[in-house]
Motif scaffolding. Structure first.
Motif: not given
Length: 415
Positions: A28-30, A34-39, A97-99
């Protein structure tokens, strides 16, 4: 034995192909950083009303996993993968977010990973400690139905020499934490530092396999012998042989094709084991060297044949594998799908090569379309551009309104 004789042996008792199921892990990226996010927990909660228990959390909270039901044919498998990706992507967008399908995070958020609540994950963290603090990797797992666990263990002996080739064909993790690692599958290198990941040992029986796994658990090198972390294992709960060596592909069609190739490989191995063939026993050091070479050089680079030690391009090894399992591919109607996959690899490369191609395009023409402007970085937006390309490709071909592969390929040619 004739081709028809091989097909007859390969057919299950009811004349049907063994079912195949796929697990895909995604980041999951912001869209800004564009970094991964703990969601992960939030996105899973969003997706569950649509996907049910076919979506779940993963080891870190910046990941989720989608899981197909057992599928009988390639069209059904491809449709399920597309449906699951579309549902997971929609849930991610609802959370802002984006996959993103990549074996390692192109950009990390910084600091230790947030670990999922699963007790097995927490136990592993206690055993491996800081080595697991940034263990952010996404895989493709393929389950092929094998009802007899003894037979599954014996079949695994035939499958294990091909694992390095599967690493090369699926490689999709050249970048990690903002840098080009110089490898095609950095995920494989991250996993290789642990004592219980990588190729499994040769086992002469189910009891032998259990003793080996228990011995690893007893010396605190494996969290749970029942859930061995090796790249090839009879699953603890399901009547399947599970292949876990591959990076998650960015292209949904590549995931489906790889799964069908694995099904043919496992079915061929089961047939040979059933007829009393014990399978090859390559040198374990050579097998690990073949893994490393596949992770470094990928496709179509020179690889190591684990059986002979000779240097053989992975493209040539792939031709040998397809020829070896051709009766199964033909019997199950999957030959054309796998051959199309090999043609795509020959023309456009693996996910790793496409990530580097996206970086080159971004370097050559700054100002390429992005998910969202912002988040300054030190490379002129190159790594952000890689993430943008991965996000678009992850959703390509997954449903109405999703980007299609042909448009992406035309963009590559113009690139």
């Amino acid at each position: 034995m004739s081709i028809q004789g091989q097909v007859d042996h390969l057919a299950a008792g009811d004349g049907q192909a063994p079912t195949v199921g796929v697990e895909e892990e995604h980041f999951l990226v912001h869209p800004g950083s564009r970094a991964v996010e703990s969601a992960g927990p939030r996105v899973v909660a969003r997706a569950t009303p649509v996907l049910g228990d076919l979506v779940s959390g993963e080891y870190t909270q910046c990941q989720i996993e989608v899981k197909t039901p057992p599928c009988s044919d390639g069209a059904q498998l491809r449709a399920e993968l597309a449906r699951l990706r579309a549902g997971a992507a929609a849930a991610a967008r609802e959370e802002g977010l984006r996959l993103c399908a990549s074996g390692t995070p192109v950009l990390r958020s910084g600091g230790p990973s947030d670990i999922g609540a699963n007790p097995r994950y927490q136990k592993a963290l206690g055993q491996y400690r800081s080595a697991l603090e940034d263990f952010e990797v996404c895989a493709l797992h393929v389950h092929v139905r094998v009802d007899d666990r003894e037979l599954a263990v014996l079949a695994a002996n035939h499958v294990r020499p091909w694992l390095p080739l599967l690493v090369a064909m699926s490689a999709n993790s050249p970048y990690c934490d903002g840098r080009d690692t110089g490898y095609e599958s950095w995920r494989s290198m991250v996993r290789g530092q642990f004592p219980c990941w990588g190729p499994p040992p040769y086992a002469g029986s189910l009891e032998h396999y259990r003793r080996l796994a228990t011995a690893m658990q007893d010396v605190d090198a494996m969290p749970d012998a029942a859930y061995a972390y090796w790249d090839l294992r009879p699953h603890a709960r399901f009547p399947t042989l599970e292949v876990r060596a591959m990076d998650v592909p960015v292209d949904v069609d590549d995931s489906a094709a790889l799964a069908l190739l694995v099904r043919a490989l496992v079915a061929t191995a089961v047939d040979r084991a059933r007829r009393g063939d014990p399978g090859p026993e390559p040198c374990s050091e050579l097998l690990r060297a073949a893994y490393w070479r596949a992770a470094r050089d990928g496709w179509p680079g020179d690889g190591v044949c684990a059986l002979t030690g000779e240097i053989v391009p992975s493209s040539v090894q792939a031709e040998r594998l397809v020829e070896d399992v051709r009766p199964a591919l033909e019997a199950y109607g999957d030959l054309e799908t796998v051959e199309d996959f090999l043609r795509r690899l020959a023309k456009h490369g693996t996910g790793a090569q496409r990530q580097r191609a996206a970086a080159e395009r971004r370097t050559e023409r700054q100002g390429a379309p992005e998910l969202e402007e912002g988040a300054p970085d030190g490379d002129g937006g190159v790594t952000r551009g890689i993430v943008d390309d991965l996000v678009v490709r992850t959703e390509a071909g997954t449903g109405p309104g999703a980007p299609d592969r042909e448009r992406l390929l035309r963009a590559e040619v113009r690139g």
